[in-house]
Design an enzyme around this catalytic site. Structure first.
Site, PDB file in Angstrom:
ATOM      1  N   ASP A 209      -9.814  -4.451  -4.997  1.00 22.51           N
ATOM      2  CA  ASP A 209      -9.157  -3.274  -4.417  1.00 22.51           C
ATOM      3  C   ASP A 209      -9.333  -2.082  -5.363  1.00 22.51           C
ATOM      4  OD1 ASP A 209      -7.385  -1.426  -3.334  1.00 22.51           O
ATOM      5  OD2 ASP A 209      -5.626  -2.724  -3.479  1.00 22.51           O
TER       6      ASP A 209
ATOM      7  N   SER B  10       0.834  -1.200   0.000  1.00 24.32           N
ATOM      8  CA  SER B  10       0.000   0.000   0.000  1.00 24.32           C
ATOM      9  C   SER B  10       0.874   1.258   0.000  1.00 24.32           C
ATOM     10  CB  SER B  10      -0.975  -0.046   1.172  1.00 24.32           C
ATOM     11  OG  SER B  10      -2.012   0.885   1.030  1.00 24.32           O
TER      12      SER B  10
ATOM     13  N   HIS C 267      -8.075  -5.123  -0.507  1.00 26.52           N
ATOM     14  CA  HIS C 267      -6.867  -4.402  -0.107  1.00 26.52           C
ATOM     15  C   HIS C 267      -6.488  -4.810   1.320  1.00 26.52           C
ATOM     16  CE1 HIS C 267      -4.137  -0.952  -0.580  1.00 26.52           C
ATOM     17  NE2 HIS C 267      -4.308  -0.749   0.720  1.00 26.52           N
TER      18      HIS C 267
END
Length: 357
Positions: A299, A196, A329
Site C-alpha cells: 500500500d 483508509s 490497500h
C-alpha cells in the site's frame, strides 16, 4: 474462489500486466485471486455506475460524475458484503449533530440490553462509501468482539469540505457518550475504528474530542469514554515516503496524483493539509487511549501507518502494530477470499474488546 463467480483469465492477465511485476510477485496467491475477481467484474460495475448516473437527469454533469463513481463503488462492494456473521439485531437511526441528521447503523451481535460500542468510520477517500459498502466488515467486528458496532454515514466530499465530516463523527461519539442508553450502548465504553479515510477520521475525532471539544459542542467527558482507537491503513501526514513511491498507480487509483486529488476534494484550502486533525504525525499524540494500527504491505500508505505507530509509541501510548506484507490497500473488504482480512479484523476486535470490557 467465490462460488458462482467465474473469472476471465484474459481480463485478469490484462489487469496484472498494468501492475509492476515486483508488486504482482509480492502478492499472496489469495490477493491475486481477489484481483482476478475484480478484473472480471470491472466493466459490469462501471456500467452499473454509468446507468445509475444517466437516470439522474436533474443533476449537473459534475454531480452525475460523482453519482456514477459512488454507484460503481457500491456495486463493486456488493459481492464482497455477501455472507458473514448474522446479527442478533441491526437498526438504522439518525443522530443530530454538526447541524445535520447523521445516519448511523447499529449492529448488535447478542441480545444483551446494553453493550459497549465501537464506532466504525468507513473508507472511500472521503468521497465514496456508505453504511452498505462496509457492512460485512462491521458485522465481522461485532461478532468477533461481542460489542455493538455503530456505522457512521458521514457527509461526503467534494460537496462537503473538511472539517464537516470530522465534526459529524466526533459529534456522534459525544452523543453516544452522553445518551448511549437511548440506543442500548454503554456510553462510558466506546472505541473508534475506520479504514483508509475512516482511519484519518478515527485519529482526528479522538484528537478533536481531546483538544477542541467545544467546536462540536461536546462534553469534555466524551474523550474519557474512548477506550481504544483502531486506524487501519490510513494517511497520517506523510507527503512523501518509500511506500508512496513504490506502490499504487492508475491500476488501483492510489497513485501519487490520485492521493493528492483526494485531499484536494476533501480540503477547502491547501493549508488545511497541515491541520493536526489531518497530519496526525505533527500533532501532540500523548495521552491517547490504546491504539491498534494495521497496515497493508503493498500500500502506498504503508509508511504512514508505520510512522504513526512509532510516533504513538514515542509519545508513551499503548500501541499494537500489525502489517500484512502481501496485500493491497482496501484488503479489509475481501474476507470472502483473504485469510489476512479475517485475521486482522479478529485481532482488531480482540484488541477493542480487551479495552472495552
Amino acid at each position: 474462489m467465490i462460488p458462482g463467480v467465474t473469472v476471465d483469465p484474459a481480463l485478469t492477465d490484462a489487469l496484472l500486466a498494468t501492475i509492476p511485476a515486483d508488486i504482482v510477485a509480492s502478492m499472496s496467491p489469495q490477493m491475486r485471486e481477489v484481483m482476478a475477481v475484480q478484473a472480471t467484474r470491472a466493466d459490469a460495475c462501471r456500467r452499473a455506475g454509468e446507468d445509475f448516473a444517466a437516470a439522474q437527469s436533474d443533476l449537473s454533469p459534475a454531480a452525475r460524475s460523482w453519482a456514477a463513481k459512488r454507484a460503481e463503488y457500491r456495486t463493486e462492494r456488493t459481492l464482497w458484503n455477501e455472507g458473514g456473521p448474522t446479527m442478533s439485531r441491526t437498526d438504522d437511526h439518525h443522530i443530530r449533530t454538526a447541524g445535520i441528521d447523521v445516519p448511523i447503523r447499529i449492529h448488535r451481535p447478542t441480545a444483551e440490553a446494553v453493550l459497549p460500542g465501537l464506532l466504525f468510520l468507513h473508507g472511500g477517500g472521503f468521497s465514496l462509501g456508505d453504511l452498505d459498502t462496509h457492512d460485512r466488515i462491521m458485522r465481522v467486528l461485532a461478532a468477533a468482539g461481542g460489542f455493538a458496532v455503530i456505522g457512521v454515514d458521514y457527509s461526503l466530499s467534494p460537496e462537503v469540505k473538511f472539517p464537516q465530516a470530522l465534526h459529524e463523527c466526533a459529534g456522534v461519539v459525544d452523543h453516544l457518550a452522553g445518551h448511549g442508553e437511548d440506543f442500548g450502548i454503554d456510553g462510558a465504553r466506546l472505541a473508534i475504528s475506520g479504514d483508509s479515510a475512516g482511519a484519518v477520521l478515527t485519529l482526528g475525532a479522538g484528537l478533536l474530542l481531546r483538544d477542541e471539544p467545544e467546536t462540536v459542542g461536546a462534553s469534555p467527558a466524551s474523550f474519557s469514554a474512548l477506550r481504544a482507537l483502531l486506524p487501519i491503513y490510513g494517511s497520517h501526514g506523510l507527503n512523501d515516503s518509500a511506500s508512496r513511491r513504490l506502490y499504487g498507480g492508475d491500476w488501483d487509483g492510489m497513485g501519487i496524483h490520485d492521493l493528492s486529488n483526494l485531499l484536494d476534494d476533501y480540503l477547502p484550502t491547501p493549508k488545511d493539509e497541515h491541520s493536526p486533525f489531518i497530519a496526525h504525525l505533527t500533532a501532540d499524540l500523548s495521552g491517547l487511549p490504546p491504539v491498534f494500527v494495521a497496515a497493508a504491505g503493498l500500500d502506498p500508505l504503508r509508511d504512514d501507518s508505520r510512522a504513526l505507530a512509532r510516533t504513538l509509541q514515542r509519545a508513551g501510548n499503548d500501541v499494537r502494530f500489525e502489517e500484512y506484507p502481501h496485500v493491497l490497500h482496501s484488503f479489509l473488504h475481501f474476507g470472502r477470499i483473504l485469510d489476512d482480512t479475517t485475521t486482522v479484523l479478529h485481532n482488531a476486535a480482540a484488541f477493542a474488546a480487551h479495552h472495552l470490557n
